[in-house]
Write an enzyme that holds these catalytic residues in place. Structure first.
Site, PDB file in Angstrom:
ATOM      1  N   GLY A   1      40.457  26.532  99.103  1.00 35.71           N
ATOM      2  CA  GLY A   1      40.736  25.008  98.952  1.00 35.71           C
ATOM      3  C   GLY A   1      42.053  24.795  98.773  1.00 35.71           C
TER       4      GLY A   1
ATOM      5  N   ASP B   1      40.515  14.084  93.148  1.00 30.50           N
ATOM      6  CA  ASP B   1      40.154  14.955  94.297  1.00 30.50           C
ATOM      7  C   ASP B   1      38.557  15.192  93.960  1.00 30.50           C
ATOM      8  OD1 ASP B   1      40.247  16.161  96.735  1.00 30.50           O
ATOM      9  OD2 ASP B   1      41.245  17.981  95.938  1.00 30.50           O
TER      10      ASP B   1
END
Ligand SMILES: *[C@@H]1O[C@H](CO)[C@@H](O)[C@H](O)[C@H]1NC(C)=O
Ligand SMILES: *[C@@H]1O[C@H](CO)[C@@H](O)[C@H](O)[C@H]1NC(C)=O
Ligand SMILES: *[C@@H]1O[C@H](CO)[C@@H](O)[C@H](O)[C@H]1NC(C)=O
Ligand SMILES: *[C@@H]1O[C@H](CO)[C@@H](O)[C@H](O)[C@H]1NC(C)=O
Ligand SMILES: *[C@@H]1O[C@H](CO)[C@@H](O)[C@H](O)[C@H]1NC(C)=O
Length: 919
Positions: A596, A715
């Site tokens: 990620g 996020d």
């Protein structure tokens, strides 16, 4: 005897009266008789000792090796005289003999009867060439203390029951003496026995349990049986011998685990080499202080390699220890071995060896996804023993088949907690007790052919009224109705899979990933950097992922770095690189959990506990990554909450930036929503989704306001929401977290986050407030309601963004009903609850930030819904501190860090310290 003496007494009186000088005559006859036997012995030897001359056997120095007392021969010691020939049958007339030592000669033929030697204490026959034993062997020897008869070329024989008459026997050694047949259980009656040696014979079968009565036994040597079957079975009984010091069982076919020894054990020699023993070497053996020699090689031992203090050790070769060095195994190994322990470590599971249950050809019976066990099939493996509750620790388990074995005991209740279990076959065993209630949705449960209702240990029979027919119903009836639904579900899941695969292929066009180093953030799971944007400045310019960072965002402190370093140091979270390398098996690709933002996440093992290790990408590390790294440590140091993933430590070494988190075994929310086929999870129920939504809301609420300062996550998305084995959620990935200024709680920043979850005002202006997180949270709620991903490239242009279609579909109730995740089975009540959450999601994704609610509003609305739904499963988690379990792990890490800290690793840290500035 007694009666004879009665008759003899009057006879002697008669003789005494009749004969004029009886005394010397009687003594002379006895003298003559014993001497005669010795003279006969001299004749039957082909080479009698040279000193044996004349006839004065007891007379003095001549007959070497002969001891007399009062005219009777009481001892014969002819050890190692190179004698050959035979022994005369008259030998047994030496009724006063106390020791007969003939070892180390070449005497042959039949051993004569010894049955009248009631005084014999020591009999040593070893190393001769006798070929047969008398039929009355071991009869009439009540005084015998030591019998040694090793290395005799005898015809095969078995130890006669008469041995029970040797009640004084201390030492019995008959190795390499053709003892055959099953292990002589009769030896258990010799309770005085201290030493028993039957090595190199032809014994077969198992060790009888009655041996546990040998309280004085100090030495048991049964090694190297020559029979085809050798000695076999389990060796549990040896742990029940309280005086045992020497145990030699090597070169046999013993099976099962080493039993647990008492802490008082006095074992010195423990040799079980070259058997088929299995299981984990018990700590109770390892802890025995008196141990000096330990030999375990060439068995099938499993689990952690034992660390003995003994000086003579042979344990390495031919075993299945998880690691080369002593130390805890991969937690999955620990769980699986506990499962095997329930079955008594059967030989069938001896291949459960090493430290990688899921690697290249998983362990027999296992099916894995992502290094986690999802299926176990051990049907028809002749397993006995119990179903271990440790199965419940295999949180990803979906299918479990243990049918057609001989399992006993009850089905552990813990199996009902396996959230993903959808197939359980326990039919045709000998299970007793009650079938617990399985609440998993759509679980296919098979339990026929057991003994439920009978009490534990009841071997059938008994009252007989419900013998055989168990209360459990056969399968099918419960599931037939939902079959159609299942097919539709599968079809939809397949469609979803196709969508995911298309996306995956679409995003894979980027360059290939180097196998081990350097770290790559390329995502094979469909979420690549293409979806993650980084915008610099306030005008919304998207610069792609490698944007330059304005220098005012960070600054190095090259000289005076002590400040921050000290803070972290005192917090005691820095770990040496060597440890992190070991924990992740040198960043083994197979242990990748995900890729990620700025790195790869590995599954690792620290001190036997699972951890997640985030390895920041050294390529894109640069200034941006470094800032994220430090930001994340900084935030996580300050925030601890049960719905925020806990940071356990970090490591900086050269270019490496590593973060160590608690491991969340349940995977990411994303895997539970969209990637079902790939992850192997079953769809979440509505209640589960509500619980997760509330957990996440509580975590964010804490970030936003409950902590002393206001943090903005920036996020939030399903792949940053991690689940534990009970499907409780924690928010992770604090790389983009912003500390808002206390005064206005909003500021201008570079835009960072993931496309699709970005609030419109943030994407266009870079203005960041807590409402940015609320927006993203609303998107997540929509994904949980619909089971769709926020962006779907496969749909027409105006339908790609979930928020747009969701809000549009909410206007039409029928349309919306079809829009909801088809895997959800909704009652009228849950449908109402879903509508409320949908409304909340719409509210959270309002265009204007001020129209969106605060997180505490979300928490309140959801908790009222969840409470009404599932009041028992939601605990009152108003506490702000992390749970106790991770504290324990943290303490362990810290203790470990103290033990193994290296200076070089800590030195590199200061180079990368930086001051924190957000403007
Ligand atoms: C039995 O054997 C042990 C050692 O093997 C020895 O020390 C002891 O003297 C023996 N006892 C007798 C009675 O022979
Ligand atoms: C067994 O005894 C025989 C003599 O009977 C001897 O030759 C042989 O070496 C012995 N074997 C062992 C293993 O001690
Ligand atoms: C050995 O002892 C057991 C129980 O004490 C007894 O039943 C058995 O008969 C004994 N064996 C012999 C050969 O006497
Ligand atoms: C299994 O889980 C229980 C409860 O969470 C825990 O106490 C136990 O140590 C675990 N066992 C293994 C082998 O991990
Ligand atoms: C199954 O196990 C039992 C003991 O548990 C054993 O006696 C039997 O021989 C085994 N059967 C097979 C086919 O291995």
């Amino acid at each position: 005897m007694g009666r004879e003496r009665f008759l003899l007494l009057p006879l002697l009186i008669l003789l005494a009266v009749a004969a004029p000088a009886p005394g010397p005559a009687a003594a002379a006859t006895a003298y003559t008789a014993d001497a005669g036997v010795i003279l006969e012995l001299a004749k039957s030897l082909t080479n009698p000792p040279p000193s044996w001359t004349g006839t004065d056997v007891c007379g003095g120095a001549t007959f070497q090796g002969i001891t007399c007392d009062g005219g009777r021969v009481t001892g014969i010691n002819l050890a190692k005289q190179h004698l050959s020939g035979t022994l005369p049958p008259s030998l047994s007339d030496l009724t006063a003999l106390q020791w007969l030592q003939l070892q180390g000669n070449a005497l042959e033929g039949d051993l004569p009867s010894l049955a009248r030697m009631g005084s014999l204490e020591t009999l040593a026959l070893d190393g001769n060439a006798f070929t047969a034993l008398p039929p009355d062997f071991l009869e009439g020897l009540p005084s015998l203390q030591s019998l040694s008869m090793d290395d005799l070329p005898l015809k095969s024989w078995s130890i006669p029951d008469a041995v029970v008459g040797c009640t004084a026997l201390l030492n019995f050694s008959a190795s390499n003496a053709s003892v055959s047949g099953p292990f002589p259980a009769v030896l258990a009656n010799l309770t005085s026995l201290r030493m028993l040696r039957l090595s190199y014979n032809y014994l077969t079968g198992g060790l009888p349990v009655v041996l546990e009565g040998l309280d004085s036994l100090e030495s048991l040597q049964l090694n190297n049986q020559n029979s085809d079957d050798k000695l076999s079975g389990r060796i549990d009984v040896v742990a029940k011998l309280p005086s045992l010091k020497t145990l030699w069982l090597h070169s046999n076919k013993f099976t099962g685990p080493i039993p647990d020894f008492s802490p008082d054990s006095q074992l010195v020699d423990f040799n079980v080499r070259d058997n088929s023993l299995t299981g984990v070497v018990p700590p109770s053996l390892i802890g025995i202080a008196s141990l000096q020699n330990v030999k375990l090689s060439n068995n099938h031992f499993q689990g952690p390699k034992p660390k003995f203090a003994a000086n003579n050790i042979d344990i390495d070769s031919g075993n299945g220890f998880c690691l080369k060095d002593p130390g805890p195994c991969n937690p999955l190994v620990t769980i699986l071995l506990e499962v095997a322990s329930g079955f008594g470590y059967p030989l069938e599971l001896a291949k459960w060896a090493g430290n990688d249950p899921c690697r290249s050809g998983p362990w027999p019976g296992l099916t894995c996804i992502k290094m986690d066990v999802t299926q176990i099939n051990l049907a028809r493996k002749n397993l006995s023993g119990l179903i271990s509750p440790a199965f419940a620790n295999l949180t990803r388990l979906q299918r479990l088949d243990l049918s057609y074995n001989q399992l006993t005991g009850a089905i552990p209740d813990a199996l009902t907690t396996l959230a993903n279990l959808n197939y359980l076959d326990l039919s045709n065993n000998r299970l007793t007790g009650q079938v617990p209630e399985f609440k998993q949705r759509n679980i296919k449960l098979m339990t026929a052919g057991n003994r439920f209702g009978e009490s534990d240990g009841d071997n059938g029979g008994g009252d007989g009224s419900n013998g055989g027919s168990s209360p459990s119903t056969p399968t099918g009836s419960r599931n037939s109705k939902s079959n159609a639904g299942m097919i539709i579900g599968i079809l939809l899941a397949v469609i979803l899979l196709v969508v995911c695969v298309v996306l995956f292929l679409h995003h894979r066009r980027k360059k290939n990933v180097d196998k081990f180093t350097p770290v790559s953030t390329k995502s094979p799971s469909g979420e690549s950097e293409m979806m993650k944007i980084q915008v610099v400045g306030t005008n919304g310019n998207s610069n792609g992922s490698d944007s330059a960072i304005p220098t005012e965002l960070y600054s190095y402190v090259s000289a005076d770095s002590t400040n921050i370093a000290d803070i972290f140091e005192s917090h005691g979270m820095q770990l040496p690189m060597s440890v992190v390398l070991k924990a992740t098996n040198n960043f083994d690709e197979d242990y990748t959990l995900g890729r990620g933002g700025f790195g790869v996440v590995f599954k690792g093992t620290l001190n036997g506990k699972l951890v997640a290790v985030k390895r920041c990408d050294s390529g894109t590390m640069g200034t941006k990554g470094l800032q994220e790294f430090m930001a994340e440590i900084d935030v996580l140091r300050k925030v601890r909450h049960r719905h925020l993933v806990a940071l356990l430590g970090y490591c900086t070494h050269g270019n490496e930036r590593l973060l160590v988190y608690e491991y969340m075994s349940g995977g990411t929310l994303r895997e539970h929503l969209c990637d079902l086929q790939k992850s192997g999870y079953t769809p979440l129920s509505w209640t589960q989704r509500m619980t997760i939504a509330l957990d996440v809301a509580r975590g964010i609420e804490y970030l936003h306001g409950l902590a002393q300062e206001t943090f903005i996550h920036r996020d939030l998305k399903p792949s940053n929401i991690l689940l534990d084995q009970d499907l409780r959620a924690k928010v992770s990935d604090f790389g983009l977290v912003k500390l808002a200024k206390d005064t206005d709680k909003s500021m201008m920043t570079r835009v960072a986050g993931t496309f699709g979850y970005l609030a419109p005002e943030y994407a266009t202006t870079g203005k960041v407030t807590t409402k940015v997180d609320v927006y993203a949270y609303g998107v997540i709620l929509m994904e949980m309601i619909t089971g769709r991903k926020v962006l779907d490239d496969s749909l027409p242009e105006d339908e790609t963004h979930l928020v747009t279609i969701f809000r549009r579909n909410m206007l039409d109730k029928e349309k919306f009903r079809k829009f909801v995740d088809p895997t959800l089975e909704l009652s009228a009540e849950s449908w109402n609850s879903l509508l409320e959450v949908a409304d909340l999601a719409r509210h959270c994704t309002a265009r204007e930030p001020y129209q969106r609610p605060d997180m505490c509003h979300c928490v309140n609305r959801l908790s009222s819904l969840v409470d009404q739904w599932k009041p028992t499963n939601i605990d009152d988690d108003d506490d702000d501190e992390g749970g106790t379990s991770e504290t324990g792990l943290h303490q362990q890490l810290e203790r470990w860090r103290r033990d193994d800290f290296t200076i070089s690793d800590s030195d590199s840290f200061s180079t990368y310290s930086l001051s924190r500035k957000y403007h």
